[in-house]
Write a protein that holds these residues in place. Structure first.
Motif, PDB file in Angstrom:
ATOM      1  N   UNK A 270     -14.954   2.216   9.386  1.00 37.20           N
ATOM      2  CA  UNK A 270     -14.399   1.158   8.549  1.00 37.20           C
ATOM      3  C   UNK A 270     -13.005   1.560   8.083  1.00 37.20           C
ATOM      4  N   UNK A 271     -12.090   0.580   8.082  1.00 30.40           N
ATOM      5  CA  UNK A 271     -10.774   0.780   7.487  1.00 30.40           C
ATOM      6  C   UNK A 271     -10.354  -0.532   6.853  1.00 30.40           C
ATOM      7  N   UNK A 272     -10.036  -0.509   5.566  1.00 25.07           N
ATOM      8  CA  UNK A 272      -9.571  -1.726   4.909  1.00 25.07           C
ATOM      9  C   UNK A 272      -9.862  -1.742   3.427  1.00 25.07           C
TER      10      UNK A 272
ATOM     11  N   UNK B 199      -3.904   1.337  -2.386  1.00 20.30           N
ATOM     12  CA  UNK B 199      -4.773   2.150  -1.525  1.00 20.30           C
ATOM     13  C   UNK B 199      -5.618   1.246  -0.640  1.00 20.30           C
ATOM     14  N   UNK B 200      -6.123   1.822   0.453  1.00 20.57           N
ATOM     15  CA  UNK B 200      -7.170   1.231   1.280  1.00 20.57           C
ATOM     16  C   UNK B 200      -8.227   2.305   1.456  1.00 20.57           C
TER      17      UNK B 200
ATOM     18  N   UNK C  14     -13.357   7.327   2.194  1.00 20.51           N
ATOM     19  CA  UNK C  14     -12.188   8.044   1.668  1.00 20.51           C
ATOM     20  C   UNK C  14     -11.100   7.068   1.237  1.00 20.51           C
ATOM     21  N   UNK C  15     -10.599   7.232   0.033  1.00 21.00           N
ATOM     22  CA  UNK C  15      -9.504   6.420  -0.473  1.00 21.00           C
ATOM     23  C   UNK C  15      -8.194   6.953   0.114  1.00 21.00           C
ATOM     24  N   UNK C  16      -7.455   6.084   0.783  1.00 17.26           N
ATOM     25  CA  UNK C  16      -6.166   6.443   1.383  1.00 17.26           C
ATOM     26  C   UNK C  16      -5.072   5.854   0.502  1.00 17.26           C
ATOM     27  N   UNK C  17      -4.314   6.703  -0.151  1.00 16.64           N
ATOM     28  CA  UNK C  17      -3.267   6.242  -1.055  1.00 16.64           C
ATOM     29  C   UNK C  17      -2.062   5.736  -0.268  1.00 16.64           C
ATOM     30  N   UNK C  18      -1.596   4.550  -0.631  1.00 19.34           N
ATOM     31  CA  UNK C  18      -0.461   3.920   0.042  1.00 19.34           C
ATOM     32  C   UNK C  18       0.695   3.650  -0.915  1.00 19.34           C
TER      33      UNK C  18
END
Length: 198
Positions: free
Chosen positions: A15-17, A31-32, A37-41
């Motif tokens: 999953x990504x989103x 973030x997404x 895992x939380x990906x900081x944007x």
């Protein structure tokens, strides 16, 4: 993360989103999530492009076996927000009533129809990139593509049609039921067709 609603607990391997509908109204999110895992944007990236890149990578990585890809972009929807260069094609094309934002937190947009048209075109091009990837991998003739909407009209773009859901399946066993480019859904502003038959 950690809840029963996680995609990984419902049959998805990856999953990504967005994990939450309210977050999905910002196209430059803080973030997404990639799996849990939380990906900081930090609000620096257009989320649609990141999710499209992951979908294309998924096709590439799984091209040698049957797969199911559920690609659910959030464009076009409020916020009516897209990169300036994508808006150029529609500058001055429509009679506009500026959208002043809303108490739900949607951003204002001076040219909502142009923004919506640009988002539909951007989505159309994105679906085209997915189809191109399927063709390059030799998968297109063995793939079911379903392109549909989630909830119809919203008011932020003056009654625009909301088309956001794409589902793909590759199936060797059921070739006789596959569909090719599904592009019968369309929207128009002042007679200008935004979706075209492929």
């Amino acid at each position: 993360p950690g809840t029963e609603g996680m995609p990984g607990k419902h049959g998805f391997d990856y999953f990504y989103g967005y994990l939450g509908q309210r977050f999905a109204h910002s196209y430059y999110p803080e973030f997404l999530h990639e799996n849990e895992q939380k990906i900081m944007l930090d609000g620096k990236y257009y989320s649609h492009d990141l999710m499209l890149e992951k979908a294309l990578n998924f096709i590439d990585e799984n091209a040698q076996k049957p797969f199911f890809l559920y690609f659910s972009p959030t464009i076009p929807h409020a916020d009516l927000d897209i990169m300036g260069e994508a808006m150029t094609e529609y500058e001055g094309e429509f009679c506009e009533t500026p959208f002043g934002g809303s108490r739900d937190g949607y951003k204002s947009q001076q040219t909502p129809r142009a923004a919506y048209a640009a988002m539909v075109t951007y989505l159309d091009k994105s679906v085209g990139l997915i189809i191109k990837e399927l063709k390059e991998k030799g998968l297109y003739d063995h793939t079911i593509i379903v392109f549909t909407s989630d909830n119809g009209v919203h008011s932020e773009g003056e009654g625009t049609i909301h088309l956001i859901l794409t589902v793909m399946v590759r199936s060797e066993a059921r070739k006789e039921i596959y569909m090719k480019e599904v592009s019968v859904l369309r929207s128009s502003f002042n007679g200008r067709e935004l979706f075209h038959k492929g």
